[in-house]
Design a protein around this motif. Sequence first.
Motif, short mmCIF file in Angstrom:
data_model
loop_
_atom_site.label_atom_id
_atom_site.label_comp_id
_atom_site.label_asym_id
_atom_site.label_seq_id
_atom_site.Cartn_x
_atom_site.Cartn_y
_atom_site.Cartn_z
N LEU A 120 0.83 -1.21 0.00
CA LEU A 120 0.00 0.00 0.00
C LEU A 120 0.87 1.26 0.00
O LEU A 120 0.56 2.24 -0.69
CB LEU A 120 -0.93 -0.01 1.22
CG LEU A 120 -2.11 -1.00 1.16
CD1 LEU A 120 -2.87 -0.98 2.48
CD2 LEU A 120 -3.04 -0.66 0.01
N LEU A 121 1.95 1.24 0.78
CA LEU A 121 2.85 2.39 0.78
C LEU A 121 3.54 2.56 -0.57
O LEU A 121 3.74 3.69 -1.04
CB LEU A 121 3.89 2.23 1.89
CG LEU A 121 3.36 2.28 3.33
CD1 LEU A 121 4.49 2.04 4.32
CD2 LEU A 121 2.68 3.61 3.62
N GLN A 122 3.90 1.44 -1.20
CA GLN A 122 4.53 1.52 -2.52
C GLN A 122 3.55 2.07 -3.56
O GLN A 122 3.91 2.91 -4.40
CB GLN A 122 5.01 0.13 -2.94
CG GLN A 122 5.61 0.08 -4.33
CD GLN A 122 6.85 0.96 -4.46
OE1 GLN A 122 7.93 0.58 -4.06
NE2 GLN A 122 6.69 2.15 -5.04
N LEU A 123 2.30 1.61 -3.50
CA LEU A 123 1.29 2.12 -4.43
C LEU A 123 1.04 3.60 -4.22
O LEU A 123 0.90 4.37 -5.18
CB LEU A 123 -0.01 1.32 -4.26
CG LEU A 123 -1.16 1.69 -5.20
CD1 LEU A 123 -0.77 1.46 -6.65
CD2 LEU A 123 -2.42 0.90 -4.85
N ALA A 124 1.01 4.03 -2.94
CA ALA A 124 0.79 5.45 -2.66
C ALA A 124 1.96 6.30 -3.15
O ALA A 124 1.77 7.40 -3.68
CB ALA A 124 0.57 5.66 -1.17
N ALA A 125 3.19 5.80 -2.98
CA ALA A 125 4.35 6.56 -3.45
C ALA A 125 4.40 6.61 -4.97
O ALA A 125 4.77 7.64 -5.55
CB ALA A 125 5.63 5.93 -2.89
N LYS B 263 1.82 6.40 -7.06
CA LYS B 263 0.72 7.22 -7.58
C LYS B 263 0.71 8.64 -7.02
O LYS B 263 -0.21 9.40 -7.31
CB LYS B 263 -0.61 6.54 -7.24
CG LYS B 263 -0.79 5.15 -7.86
CD LYS B 263 -0.89 5.21 -9.37
CE LYS B 263 -1.18 3.84 -9.95
NZ LYS B 263 -1.29 3.88 -11.43
N ARG B 264 1.72 8.97 -6.20
CA ARG B 264 1.82 10.31 -5.60
C ARG B 264 0.63 10.61 -4.70
O ARG B 264 0.10 11.73 -4.68
CB ARG B 264 1.96 11.39 -6.68
CG ARG B 264 3.11 11.20 -7.65
CD ARG B 264 4.46 11.18 -6.95
NE ARG B 264 5.57 11.28 -7.87
CZ ARG B 264 6.15 10.26 -8.47
NH1 ARG B 264 5.70 9.03 -8.25
NH2 ARG B 264 7.18 10.42 -9.28
N TRP B 265 0.18 9.62 -3.93
CA TRP B 265 -0.92 9.82 -2.99
C TRP B 265 -0.37 10.27 -1.64
O TRP B 265 0.79 10.02 -1.31
CB TRP B 265 -1.74 8.53 -2.81
CG TRP B 265 -2.45 8.10 -4.06
CD1 TRP B 265 -2.74 8.85 -5.15
CD2 TRP B 265 -2.96 6.79 -4.34
NE1 TRP B 265 -3.39 8.12 -6.10
CE2 TRP B 265 -3.55 6.84 -5.63
CE3 TRP B 265 -2.99 5.58 -3.65
CZ2 TRP B 265 -4.15 5.73 -6.22
CZ3 TRP B 265 -3.60 4.48 -4.24
CH2 TRP B 265 -4.17 4.55 -5.51
N HIS C 44 10.30 4.19 -2.35
CA HIS C 44 10.72 4.97 -3.51
C HIS C 44 9.50 5.37 -4.35
O HIS C 44 8.62 4.55 -4.62
CB HIS C 44 11.69 4.17 -4.37
CG HIS C 44 12.98 3.86 -3.66
ND1 HIS C 44 14.02 4.77 -3.56
CD2 HIS C 44 13.39 2.74 -3.02
CE1 HIS C 44 15.02 4.23 -2.89
NE2 HIS C 44 14.66 3.00 -2.55
N ALA C 45 9.48 6.61 -4.74
CA ALA C 45 8.44 7.13 -5.63
C ALA C 45 8.95 7.00 -7.07
O ALA C 45 9.58 7.91 -7.61
CB ALA C 45 8.11 8.58 -5.29
#
Length: 691
Positions: A404-409, A411-413, A506-507
Amino acid sequence: EGWVQYFGHPRCLRLDPAGAFRSAAVEEWCDKHSIFLDIIPGEAHWKVGVVENAVRGAKEVMTKLCQYDPDISAAEALAEAITTFNHKEIVRGYSPAQHVLGQAPDETGRFIPSSNLPHPGLLVENPNGEVERSVKQRAEAEKALSDWNAGQRLMRAKHSRHRPSYDYVPGELVYYWRTQDSNKGRRQPGGKHGRFLGPARILATETRQGEDGKEDTENQAAGEAPRERSRSRGRGSSEAAPSRELPSAWWSTVAERHWPEQKSGYWDDKAAAVAVEIDMPDTQRGCDRALRDLGAYFIGSMKRRAIELSERKMSPEERESFRGAKAIEVRNFVASKAFEVLPDHLKPDRSQAIGMRWILTWKLREDGSRKAKARAVLLGYQDEAYEHRSTTSPVMTRQTRQLLLQLAAWKRWKVQKGDVTGAFLQSRQYPDRLFCIPCPEICQALGIPEGSVTKVQKACYGLVDAPLEWYRRHQLVSRSTVETIIKANILLSTAKSRQKQKMKIHAFSKDDELTMVMWVDAANANRVDGGSTQGLFLGMTTKAMLKGEITPVTPVSWHSQKIDRACRSPGAAEAQAAVNGEDGLYGGRHQWSELLYGAGDLHAPDELVLKTGGCVVTDSRNVYDRLVTEVMVIKGAEKRTSIELLAIKESLVEDENMMSAKRRKDLGLAPLEHKDFPKGSQGVVNEGSTE
């Protein structure tokens, strides 16, 4: 139902947690007839030990009957064994048949009134054949029962031990058994096993009677020598009279010659250090675990010791801080209406209510300062229905959190966190009837006398089903047991000590194609017991890494644990780690694809997994050579390992150089020695694989 036709309904029905016994039909039948259904825990079979022992005895009698008469059927052997137990076994002076029916059967096994005339069942024209066979079977069954009872008596005698005598008198020196020392955790010094402490001197006894029948707590004269006793009581002197003085301090027992002649200046130094004694575990397994990393064990023991504070040892300033923290907790309980005040005629007895206590701890703020934290918890272990309450409530895994943290980073959430004050107090109304005696501070806020019995309305802290009630009310996720909560607290303390270390999510660029990489490694026979250890690290990165470029990696999941089965060689350990790593990689790819593309068909999970690329990295040349072989032969001492690696080759291997010959044929690919692929199979390659 056949039993109740003759003997009526029981008051309680105690069963083990088998599937048939946990059905709704059994519960409805017990509710209909007002029968208490007592389902014991799966690990507490001693609660039905009498039944299991009887079943074991019946099976042994049946085995003896089958050995005596090979033609006997299972139904006949069971009927003969049960009849023999009911008529011949003695329980408290009577057989089971006499306990239930009030009389013993006659020679034919029938319960009829006595008569001077012979019973018609005894008038047999032909004593041979079936009658002779039945009589001999009964005799053999009774002989088997006699052998069984003799074996049980011998087993009880073998496991028996003397019972302690408690007719102590004041002044005697004794050793006493304790499972918890003062100022120590409940698992110290000995946990559930405990240890003997002492010697200690008995000051008084209760309702001790002298020779004249009167109560006397000190029936020994000052100049009279104590009576000799056959049991161990400590090392008290048999010549001196029992002392009635209070126990002295430890330093009074130190001989004078051991004290220094001059005062040492060491204790005048404020920077002087003292030794701290920490008890080692009593079990061999606990000692082995502590000796693996002795420093970590000492740190963990000291942290466990400092988790909870004692109000008696606080300074006036600390008491004032915790008084304010208690007031906040009391307001939460009152605002949430956690307790219902009952009128006097509806209050149950105090023995039916559970207690409540305070847990006082220091909570560190982000600036490093301390904050007093007071938590009022119910003593849930006093609940009579503790074993039967549902506790299952799901919780988010570490891998899900990282994804979830990787997806947020990516997608810039924006990710935010929060803390719910008094979370369990905001659950739904407690569905069961449970009574509690609140803390004095809560009783004062409710306007009731201290020690009053109230009804629990909310799933407060301390109840075993409080997390489940929170989940049902707010659809949150939380699942744990008492042991895992203790381990989680220890782990949390360790994590807080390393709070300066950071984990970077990582974003990646929105145009990057992300893939998952599983690094695997293993060490063979590096454990004390000869076992092997595997290390698995699952990370998220871009596909540029597969081309040899250096790219950032976001940690998703990591494990370092013992390999389940024994490995004969380093190659076997590496292969087992590769198999387990590929399995974890498959689960991670499926979970990431669900986050991006939604839930797929569970009957065909491969379709969803193929939407996310994956790669397994190993430093074992042995494993790599086996995987790149087109036709892997199962031979050598590690056949099981070869079969497991072959399973990987038959699975979703996307590298054409590592596909098995069978899978290459199914996909229409040419063997490895041919460089040119058939024209008709090129589309299959592009369509069936993503990397």
